[in-house]
Design a protein around this motif. Structure first.
Motif, short mmCIF file in Angstrom:
data_model
loop_
_atom_site.label_atom_id
_atom_site.label_comp_id
_atom_site.label_asym_id
_atom_site.label_seq_id
_atom_site.Cartn_x
_atom_site.Cartn_y
_atom_site.Cartn_z
N ARG A 275 0.83 -1.21 0.00
CA ARG A 275 0.00 0.00 0.00
C ARG A 275 0.87 1.26 0.00
NH1 ARG A 275 -3.92 -2.69 3.89
NH2 ARG A 275 -5.67 -3.27 2.58
N ALA A 276 2.01 1.17 0.65
CA ALA A 276 2.90 2.33 0.73
C ALA A 276 3.65 2.58 -0.58
CB ALA A 276 3.91 2.14 1.86
N GLN A 277 3.84 1.52 -1.39
CA GLN A 277 4.76 1.60 -2.52
C GLN A 277 4.46 2.74 -3.50
OE1 GLN A 277 7.48 -0.91 -2.68
NE2 GLN A 277 8.17 0.98 -3.65
N PRO A 278 3.20 2.95 -3.94
CA PRO A 278 2.99 4.06 -4.89
C PRO A 278 3.41 5.41 -4.34
CG PRO A 278 1.07 2.61 -4.80
CD PRO A 278 1.98 2.20 -3.67
N ASP A 279 3.18 5.64 -3.04
CA ASP A 279 3.59 6.92 -2.45
C ASP A 279 5.10 7.02 -2.33
OD1 ASP A 279 1.08 8.07 -2.20
OD2 ASP A 279 0.71 7.15 -0.25
N VAL A 280 5.77 5.89 -2.06
CA VAL A 280 7.24 5.89 -2.05
C VAL A 280 7.76 6.26 -3.43
CG1 VAL A 280 9.31 4.48 -1.73
CG2 VAL A 280 7.34 4.13 -0.22
N ASP A 281 7.19 5.63 -4.47
CA ASP A 281 7.65 5.86 -5.84
C ASP A 281 7.41 7.29 -6.32
OD1 ASP A 281 8.46 3.23 -6.00
OD2 ASP A 281 6.68 2.54 -7.06
N PRO A 285 7.24 14.85 -1.10
CA PRO A 285 7.27 14.86 0.38
C PRO A 285 5.94 14.51 1.04
CG PRO A 285 8.51 16.71 -0.49
CD PRO A 285 7.85 16.07 -1.66
N GLU A 286 4.85 15.07 0.55
CA GLU A 286 3.57 14.79 1.20
C GLU A 286 3.21 13.30 1.11
OE1 GLU A 286 -1.15 16.08 0.83
OE2 GLU A 286 0.40 17.25 -0.20
N GLN A 287 3.42 12.72 -0.07
CA GLN A 287 3.10 11.31 -0.26
C GLN A 287 4.02 10.39 0.54
OE1 GLN A 287 2.76 13.65 -2.58
NE2 GLN A 287 1.77 12.88 -4.43
N VAL A 288 5.32 10.69 0.56
CA VAL A 288 6.22 9.79 1.28
C VAL A 288 6.00 9.88 2.78
CG1 VAL A 288 7.94 9.85 -0.57
CG2 VAL A 288 8.21 11.36 1.39
N THR A 289 5.56 11.02 3.26
CA THR A 289 5.20 11.13 4.68
C THR A 289 4.05 10.19 5.00
OG1 THR A 289 5.94 13.43 4.75
CG2 THR A 289 4.45 12.70 6.50
N ARG A 290 3.09 10.12 4.08
CA ARG A 290 1.97 9.21 4.25
C ARG A 290 2.45 7.76 4.18
NH1 ARG A 290 -1.97 11.21 0.34
NH2 ARG A 290 -0.85 10.03 -1.23
N ALA A 291 3.38 7.47 3.27
CA ALA A 291 3.92 6.12 3.14
C ALA A 291 4.66 5.69 4.40
CB ALA A 291 4.86 6.04 1.93
#
Length: 517
Positions: A275-281, A285-291
């Motif tokens: 679930r985290a992978q798309p935000d990591v990719d 910053p906002e998305q990776v914080t969520r990841a």
């Protein structure tokens, strides 16, 4: 449930965006297929140019000539296979209409339960069976070559530790039999099935392969390879590496889509990482914080989960470079990278993430390439390893090697979600070598692949400035600051340990375009 449109000798998988002639995918691109879906879906009815353009290029403003080119591609395929160039009728100044063979719509239903053989439970991780490829050459002496390709593909996939791969001794029992993919999925207990065909004539070999979701019959991926057969064993290795490199990103995306449809309160560590992978990719910053929130839950469940640590390292790398160059993020990136290496000696992806963080944030390129080369020893077809390695090499001033690694990564996975990083590495490397036209071209490709990433515009700004196109360079520089208001190129170069000569040359160009030091 997949929607299949059938007409003449063709099958159009609208969901996968692929047109098949028999079992082989045709070379139509996604724009042409999108147009064909619209035309055959309303067979006999006129469709305006505006409606077709909006369907194939949603939200974009394009010239009519783009539509004309794609319609011509459809007609060419129809004509080559079935002398059906006139199946698409031009309505002057209005649009187009499909007037070919009748179109039928099929919605493949799940195969009913049977008592024998028993249905095997699916493994906890994604699972795949590679069937023996069909020999379309009519020459049984070529069976050894075809079986060798399939063997190499199975071996390559087996090196990926998050993937469950059925051994050849099981899959080859289907050799020479006509069997439904859904039946294979049930009997072998796998979610995906890879099948294909080989045709050899004179000094040419054509290999078609397709990955199918065994539960729905939908196509996840399909490709065709045409090669000279001068060195049959080198060709065998090349095809196997290409297939594995292309399948793996598609498999991971298919798994992410599957997991996202599950109950959101699932606490399985593997599902949390997916679930985290798309935000990591995303690298944003906002998305990776969520990841990171998901990854921290995964690590709490399984502290030695190497891939969770590798992804966390990438998240902190993004935050370090794009959210203020905070030392805490740099330290966290390195800490998670070391844990990924400690626990992930058999995980190519974890080692790749870790190597990148250690090279970029830890400024230890020797240690980085030890990890990356270990990843390639496990999975020689890992496109991402080559792509991220090329970025480290480019910032380190090793231009020609960076281009070599980026080309290798793009060859293995041309449509990879990280392709923009390979183009970035090429832009940096060509700039470093004074090839400013090539640098600008690569930077444009990077911007096209990831228009939300500020660093892609940095390379473009520098290349345009060196070409004397200062107004365009200033426009690109403005986009850098719009995406990353705190950007200061001097601090950024220190953050990635940019090679001194490259930093000096880049700095001069960026200063001329108005970016702050």
């Amino acid at each position: 449930m997949a929607t299949i449109l059938e007409f003449g000798p063709f099958r159009l998988d609208a969901d996968a965006g692929l047109l098949f002639h028999g079992a082989e995918p045709t070379p139509l691109g996604r724009r042409a297929v999108a147009l064909l879906v619209l035309l055959t879906g309303r067979a006999g009815a006129p469709i305006s140019k505006e409606a077709l353009i909006e369907g194939a290029w949603p939200g974009l403003v394009i010239e009519d000539s783009n539509l004309t080119v794609q319609i011509a591609a459809v007609r060419r395929v129809f004509d080559e296979v079935a002398q059906g160039a006139d199946w698409i009728e031009t309505l002057p100044r209005r649009g187009y209409r499909y007037v070919g063979p009748a179109v039928t719509v099929a919605h493949p239903d799940p195969t009913p339960e049977v008592l024998t053989p028993p249905v095997l439970a699916l493994p906890d991780k994604p699972s795949v069976a590679v069937l023996s490829f069909s020999n379309l050459s009519g020459d049984t002496d070529q069976d050894y070559f075809i079986d060798g390709i399939v063997d190499d593909i199975i071996t390559g996939l087996s090196r990926i530790n998050w993937l469950f791969v059925i051994a050849r001794n099981s899959t080859f029992t289907y050799k020479g039999r006509r069997v439904e993919v859904k039946q294979v999925g049930r009997e072998l207990g796998v979610r995906y099935v890879l099948q294909g065909s080989v045709r050899k004539a004179d000094d040419r070999v054509r290999i078609a392969a397709q990955l199918v979701d065994a539960a729905t019959g939908a196509h996840v991926w399909a490709e065709r390879y045409d090669r000279r057969s001068d060195d049959i064993f080198a060709l065998q290795d090349e095809i196997a590496l290409s297939v594995v490199g292309a399948i793996v990103p598609r498999l991971r995306r298919a798994e992410i889509n599957r997991v996202n449809r599950k109950r959101p309160d699932s606490l399985d560590a593997y599902d949390l990482v997916l679930r985290a992978q798309p935000d990591v990719d995303s690298g944003m910053p906002e998305q990776v914080t969520r990841a990171l929130a998901l990854l921290e839950r995964a690590i709490a469940l399984e502290p030695s989960y190497a891939l969770a640590h590798g992804n966390a390292a990438m998240c902190h790398h993004c935050l370090f470079l794009r959210a203020g160059l905070q030392e805490a993020d740099r330290a966290a990136s390195i800490r998670h990278a070391r844990l990924a290496i400690l626990h992930g000696q058999d995980d190519a992806l974890a080692l790749t993430w870790a190597g990148f963080s250690i090279g970029m944030d830890g400024h230890d390129r020797g240690a980085a390439f030890t990890a990356l080369e270990a990843a390639l020893a496990i999975s020689p077809s890992s496109a991402l390893t080559y792509i991220l390695g090329s970025v480290i090499l480019a910032w380190g001033g090793e231009a020609e090697r960076a281009i070599e690694w980026s080309d290798r990564g793009l060859r293995l996975s041309p449509f990879d979600s990280w392709a923009w990083a390979a183009f970035d590495a090429q832009a940096l490397s060509h700039f470093h070598c004074g090839r400013y036209e090539e640098a600008a071209r690569a930077a444009y490709r990077s911007v096209q692949a990831n228009p939300a990433h500020s660093i892609t515009y940095v390379q473009l700004t520098a290349a345009l400035a060196r070409l004397g196109r200062l107004e365009e360079a200033k426009a690109a520089a403005a986009r850098v600051l719009e995406l990353h208001p705190a950007f200061r190129y001097g601090r950024q170069f220190l953050g990635v340990d940019c090679a001194p000569a490259l930093a000096a040359s880049l700095g001069d160009a960026l200063r001329a375009a108005g970016l702050p030091e």
